[in-house]
Scaffold this motif. Structure first.
Motif, short mmCIF file in Angstrom:
data_model
loop_
_atom_site.label_atom_id
_atom_site.label_comp_id
_atom_site.label_asym_id
_atom_site.label_seq_id
_atom_site.Cartn_x
_atom_site.Cartn_y
_atom_site.Cartn_z
N ARG A 1 39.22 43.52 5.67
CA ARG A 1 39.74 44.79 5.86
C ARG A 1 39.10 46.10 5.77
NH1 ARG A 1 43.18 44.19 -0.15
NH2 ARG A 1 41.26 44.17 -1.46
N LEU A 2 38.10 45.87 6.25
CA LEU A 2 36.92 47.15 6.41
C LEU A 2 37.48 48.07 7.42
CD1 LEU A 2 33.56 45.31 6.78
CD2 LEU A 2 34.33 46.39 4.67
N ASP A 3 38.31 47.73 8.20
CA ASP A 3 38.92 48.41 9.23
C ASP A 3 39.96 49.69 8.59
OD1 ASP A 3 37.24 47.53 11.30
OD2 ASP A 3 38.90 46.29 12.21
N GLU A 4 40.50 49.08 7.57
CA GLU A 4 41.39 49.99 6.88
C GLU A 4 40.76 51.11 5.83
OE1 GLU A 4 43.96 47.12 4.86
OE2 GLU A 4 43.98 45.90 6.47
N LEU A 5 39.49 51.05 5.78
CA LEU A 5 38.91 51.64 4.63
C LEU A 5 38.17 52.94 5.24
CD1 LEU A 5 37.24 48.76 2.79
CD2 LEU A 5 39.22 49.88 2.41
N PRO A 6 37.88 54.04 4.49
CA PRO A 6 37.32 55.10 5.07
C PRO A 6 35.79 54.83 5.55
CG PRO A 6 38.41 55.73 2.87
CD PRO A 6 38.74 54.43 3.01
N ASP A 7 35.42 55.65 6.35
CA ASP A 7 33.98 55.36 6.92
C ASP A 7 32.84 55.28 5.80
OD1 ASP A 7 34.95 55.54 9.25
OD2 ASP A 7 34.25 57.36 10.00
N GLU B 1 31.06 51.61 5.03
CA GLU B 1 29.52 51.31 5.38
C GLU B 1 28.82 50.63 3.82
OE1 GLU B 1 25.70 51.45 6.43
OE2 GLU B 1 27.55 51.51 7.56
N MET B 2 29.41 51.41 2.85
CA MET B 2 28.77 50.88 1.31
C MET B 2 28.82 49.29 1.38
SD MET B 2 30.01 51.68 -2.28
CE MET B 2 31.45 51.05 -1.96
N LEU B 3 30.19 48.94 1.63
CA LEU B 3 30.66 47.51 1.68
C LEU B 3 30.00 46.47 2.33
CD1 LEU B 3 34.33 47.93 0.61
CD2 LEU B 3 32.81 47.13 -0.98
N ALA B 4 29.72 47.16 3.79
CA ALA B 4 29.23 46.43 4.80
C ALA B 4 27.73 46.23 4.57
CB ALA B 4 29.57 47.01 6.04
#
Length: 220
Positions: free
Chosen positions: A56-62, A66-69
Motif C-alpha cells: 500500500r505504498l501508493d496510498e502513503l505520503p511521499d 520513501e522511508m519505508l521503501a
C-alpha cells in the motif's frame, strides 16, 4: 529459532518491534521499566513496518513512502540476521543499542548507526552486509515473525504489539500503549496494570485520550 525460557513464576511478555519506529522505542523503554517493578519477563520479536506497508505504498505520503521503501529495510534485516545467527538473546541488547543510536542520539537508521550498534553489543561486524541484501537470506523468518505478531491485533495497526497470558491461558494481545515520555517506577507499573485491566475485558475495543499538544520527542 527457539524462544528463551521464562523463569518459573514470571509472566512472559512478548513484544514485537520494528527498530525504526519511535513509538515502539518509547513503549519498549516503558516495558523494561515495568520489568523492574512487576514479575514479568520480556521476550523480544521482530515485526516490520516495511512488510506491513509494502502493498500500500501508493496510498502513503511521499516522505513516508520513501522511508519505508528504503530506510526501513536496513535495520530490520540486520536485526533478523543477528537473531537467526546468534539466537533470541541478542534481540533485546541489539534493539537497545540500535534504538539509542537511531532515536536518542539522532543518528537515524543509517548503515553507520547500525554498524555502531553491532559493535556496541559485541556482534560480528559482517552482519552489516545484510542491510542492503535485497534478496534477503532470512526474509522468510522475518515475515513469519512479523505475521505472528500482526495477526494477533490486525492489519490496521503498526508497532509495538504486546501479548501476555490471559486469565484463561489464552494470550491477550494489543497495540501500544503509545506513550511519551516513557513512565518510570511506580507510574510505569500503574500504566501496566491499567493496560492489562482494559485489555483483559473481552468486549474492550479501543480507548483514546484527547490531547492539547503533540507528542513529546524531546528525549529521543
Amino acid at each position: 529459532m527457539s524462544e528463551t525460557a521464562t523463569p518459573p513464576g514470571r509472566t512472559p511478555v512478548d513484544f514485537w518491534f520494528d527498530p525504526l519506529c519511535p513509538w515502539a522505542w518509547m513503549t519498549s523503554r516503558w516495558v523494561l521499566e515495568v520489568e523492574k517493578v512487576r514479575d514479568i519477563e520480556v521476550r523480544w520479536h521482530i515485526m516490520s513496518l516495511a512488510v506491513l506497508n509494502e502493498n500500500r505504498l501508493d496510498e502513503l505520503p511521499d516522505e513516508y513512502r520513501e522511508m519505508l521503501a528504503t530506510k526501513a529495510w536496513k535495520p530490520v534485516r540486520v536485526v533478523t540476521a543477528a537473531w537467526q545467527k546468534h539466537g533470541d538473546d541478542v534481540l533485546g541488547p541489539l534493539y537497545t543499542a540500535l534504538g539509542t543510536r537511531i532515536h536518542n542520539n539522532g543518528e537515524g537508521p543509517t548503515v553507520e548507526a547500525i554498524a555502531g550498534a553491532l559493535a556496541d553489543v559485541g556482534l560480528p561486524a559482517e552482519l552489516i552486509e545484510y542491510a542492503d541484501q535485497e534478496d534477503f537470506e532470512f526474509d522468510a523468518e522475518l515475515r513469519a515473525s512479523h505475521k505472528e505478531g500482526i495477526e494477533k491485533v490486525g492489519q490496521d495497526v503498526g508497532t509495538p504489539v504486546i501479548a501476555v497470558p490471559g486469565p484463561d491461558g489464552e494470550q491477550i494481545a494489543f497495540f501500544g500503549p503509545v506513550v511519551t515520555p516513557a513512565p518510570q517506577g511506580e507510574e510505569a507499573a500503574r500504566l501496566w496494570d491499567g493496560t492489562l485491566a482494559v485489555a483483559s475485558v473481552p468486549g474492550f475495543y479501543e480507548i483514546k485520550r484527547t490531547r492539547t499538544k503533540g507528542p513529546d520527542f524531546s528525549n529521543l
